[in-house]
Write an enzyme that holds these catalytic residues in place. Structure first.
Site, PDB file in Angstrom:
ATOM      1  CG  ASP A 136      15.359 -10.420  22.158  1.00 12.84           C
ATOM      2  OD1 ASP A 136      16.209  -9.140  20.983  1.00 12.84           O
ATOM      3  OD2 ASP A 136      14.490 -10.546  21.845  1.00 12.84           O
ATOM      4  CD  GLU A 185      14.542  -5.226  18.344  1.00 13.37           C
ATOM      5  OE1 GLU A 185      14.826  -5.826  17.807  1.00 13.37           O
ATOM      6  OE2 GLU A 185      13.893  -5.603  19.029  1.00 13.37           O
ATOM      7  CD  GLU A 186      12.336  -7.372  21.769  1.00 13.67           C
ATOM      8  OE1 GLU A 186      11.079  -7.028  20.277  1.00 13.67           O
ATOM      9  OE2 GLU A 186      12.934  -7.819  22.019  1.00 13.67           O
ATOM     10  CG  ASP A 235      18.894  -9.103  18.058  1.00 18.11           C
ATOM     11  OD1 ASP A 235      18.356  -8.943  18.827  1.00 18.11           O
ATOM     12  OD2 ASP A 235      17.996  -7.876  17.089  1.00 18.11           O
ATOM     13  CG  HIS A 319       9.708 -11.801  20.777  1.00 12.63           C
ATOM     14  ND1 HIS A 319       9.522 -11.535  20.317  1.00 12.63           N
ATOM     15  CD2 HIS A 319      11.187 -11.617  21.134  1.00 12.63           C
ATOM     16  CE1 HIS A 319      10.513  -9.549  19.183  1.00 12.63           C
ATOM     17  NE2 HIS A 319      11.396 -10.483  20.800  1.00 12.63           N
TER      18      HIS A 319
HETATM   19 ZN    ZN Z   1      13.576  -9.610  20.300  1.00 16.53          ZN
END
Ligand code: ZN
Length: 370
Positions: A136, A185-186, A235, A319
């Site tokens: 990620d 992105e996060e 992703d 995550h």
């Molecule tokens: Zn992520």
């Protein structure tokens, strides 16, 4: 060279031609480029926290840029920068830096080429503390870097031959490759429309407001957004047993082509992961899935065609602190890289410059006659 005769008569890009078996076999193995302890390799330098505005992110940025400068010097590198506040920045603006890397035919004018566009985000999530984000999206960034190198030599050959034959400028054939390494992105706190996708929102907004010069006959693509022939977003890749469905009707044909490259490589025993497991099984677009927020959304809203390469379900490590190098399935990482490289070569019509096949019986004479 013999195939030049064929070239002259049928021209380039008359069809989307599948790679031959020998071409698929010629796609090299990534070897130890992705080894997590290989600090001179492609992946290991990215396996660090890469939160926007932190020193780790600067290290990752340098690795991405240095790789292209060193290994792929003909690719152009530009930054698209913005600064934005986040829910955890206490009113301070953080820098977000998208990296745009392109290889385009040497004869094109600005706004003329269409781009197969490979995308991954290179930032990592603020929490949990020390989060690496191997799937990620350190590994997807590394896959793209490696695939770019596989494609580069063929792109050079194609551009050279087309230039020699005066074939350039026919618009459809002015194909380039574009890589977007996106930042931010996060989410910093909780995923919302404003706390997420900082980089992709900024870049799509910048591009929609950056009209191409209306230069004579090539004014086909109004903005850099319309130059994107396919926005291929990788992703959460690198865990065992991924299963990626086909998300969009309008790009299902591209999904099928991608999936076919995978199954052909499997049947030729070119992949290392178990052949009983297909990464891209959704040929008839029957898999169920929920809507996924990711970097493609700001682009889709502006009409960009997207192939979203993200597994369902997400990797178990998603995550969590377990999303690190040790939890990657290296066979899967290498296989993704080879499949992506194969798809890119096919999309870019590289059979036109492939001459590694055995001549068919009588084939030469037949070709000369044409
Ligand atoms: Zn992520």
């Amino acid at each position: 060279m013999l195939w030049l005769h064929v070239f002259l008569l049928i021209g380039l890009g008359s069809a989307y031609k599948p790679l031959s078996d020998s071409f698929l076999r010629a796609i090299p193995s990534p070897g130890d480029e992705f080894a997590i302890d290989n600090n001179t390799g492609i992946l290991a330098p990215l396996l660090i926290p890469r939160v926007p505005g932190t020193p780790g992110q600067a290290v990752a940025q340098r690795h991405l840029v240095d790789y292209f400068k060193r290994e792929l010097p003909k690719w152009t590198i530009t930054w698209q920068n913005s600064s934005q506040t986040t829910p955890t920045s206490n009113g301070k603006k953080l820098p977000f830096a998208n990296l745009i890397i392109r290889r385009e035919p040497p004869w094109v004018q600005p706004g003329q080429a269409n781009f197969l566009t490979l995308v991954a985000h290179y930032d990592s999530k603020l929490t949990p503390d020390g989060f690496i984000g191997a799937t990620d999206s350190a590994a997807p960034c590394a896959m793209i870097m490696w695939a770019a190198k596989v494609v580069d030599g063929y792109a050079q050959q194609m551009y050279d031959e087309m230039a020699a034959l005066g074939e350039g400028g026919s618009v459809e054939m002015d194909m380039g490759i574009q890589i977007l390494f996106l930042d931010g992105e996060e989410a910093f706190k909780t995923w919302t429309d404003t706390d997420s996708l900082y980089g992709s929102r900024s870049l799509s907004n910048f591009w929609v407001n950056s009209p191409n010069p209306p230069s004579q006959k090539f004014y086909k693509y109004k903005t850099p957004l319309s130059q994107i022939s396919l926005f291929m977003l990788l992703d959460l890749l690198g865990s065992s047993s991924p299963s990626v469905p086909s998300y969009y009707t309008t790009t299902h044909w591209a999904y099928r082509a991608f999936s076919t490259v995978e199954s052909r490589m499997r049947s030729l025993n070119l992949l290392e992961s178990s052949n009983s497991m297909q990464f891209l099984p959704d040929l008839n677009k029957t898999m169920a899935y929920g809507g996924i927020s990711d970097d493609h959304l700001p682009f889709i809203l502006r009409g960009v065609e997207t192939l979203h390469v993200i597994p369902q379900p997400f990797p178990r490590v998603w995550h969590t602190s377990d999303d690190d190098g040790a939890h990657l399935d290296m066979k899967v990482v290498k296989d993704w890289a080879r499949i992506v490289a194969g798809f890119m070569l096919e999309w870019l019509d590289m059979m036109e410059v492939w001459n590694g096949d055995e001549p068919e019986a009588g084939g030469e004479g037949a070709k000369i006659m044409t």
